[in-house]
Scaffold this active site. Structure first.
Site, PDB file in Angstrom:
ATOM      1  N   ASP A  26      80.077   3.583  22.142  1.00 56.49           N
ATOM      2  CA  ASP A  26      79.503   4.206  23.329  1.00 56.49           C
ATOM      3  C   ASP A  26      78.465   5.228  22.874  1.00 56.49           C
ATOM      4  O   ASP A  26      78.153   5.323  21.682  1.00 56.49           O
ATOM      5  CB  ASP A  26      80.598   4.846  24.192  1.00 56.49           C
ATOM      6  CG  ASP A  26      81.388   5.936  23.456  1.00 56.49           C
ATOM      7  OD1 ASP A  26      80.917   6.457  22.420  1.00 56.49           O
ATOM      8  OD2 ASP A  26      82.480   6.272  23.929  1.00 56.49           O
ATOM      9  N   ALA A  27      77.938   6.002  23.788  1.00 55.53           N
ATOM     10  CA  ALA A  27      76.868   6.961  23.460  1.00 55.53           C
ATOM     11  C   ALA A  27      77.317   8.024  22.469  1.00 55.53           C
ATOM     12  O   ALA A  27      76.491   8.602  21.755  1.00 55.53           O
ATOM     13  CB  ALA A  27      76.363   7.626  24.735  1.00 55.53           C
TER      14      ALA A  27
END
Length: 146
Positions: A26-27
């Site tokens: 994810d980010a």
């Protein structure tokens, strides 16, 4: 035919090395939870290749395939970007149709994720089919149960 992409054997275990890529995270650089299911599938497929039974050969030779009936995942510790992991796989044939697969995702001796998956053998009609004796015997290569 085995090669470095199909992993290796260590005792009764099949090991598939894997590196966490940007696309897996994810980010924040943490591995997205659903990707562990993909990693497990890669580990199961690589173990079959290592044993000389790639999915395509199983389908072509016996007109059967394995489908996931049930999967349980225990997320213990997250994996992060650029970490090297190992997918550790064992098979336990339960009967002539079902196989239980135990898989651990390991980072430097630490278990990050534990998966228990029940596979069912089906034919082209998607109805339960018998696993050939030859294949059951090969799966026992990566089993703690003889």
């Amino acid at each position: 035919m085995t090669n470095f992409l199909s992993g290796f054997q260590k005792g009764h275990f099949h090991i598939l090395p894997l590196r966490i890529q940007m696309e897996d995270t994810d980010a924040g650089g943490i591995t997205y939870y659903a990707n562990y299911l993909k990693f497990a599938e890669r580990g199961r497929a690589a173990a079959l290749v290592y044993l000389g039974y790639p999915h395509k050969n199983i389908i072509d030779r016996w007109e059967i395939m394995f489908v996931v009936r049930k999967c349980s995942v225990d997320y213990l510790v997250p994996a992060c970007l650029d970490e090297d992991l190992e997918i550790v796989t064992t098979f336990t044939p339960l009967n002539r149709v079902k196989v239980e697969v135990h898989q651990d995702v390991i980072r430097q001796e630490q278990c990050l994720v534990r998966l228990e998956t029940t596979l069912v053998c089906v034919g082209k009609n998607l109805r339960p089919a018998k696993i050939p004796d030859e294949l059951i015997e090969k799966l026992k290569t990566f089993s703690k149960i003889e």
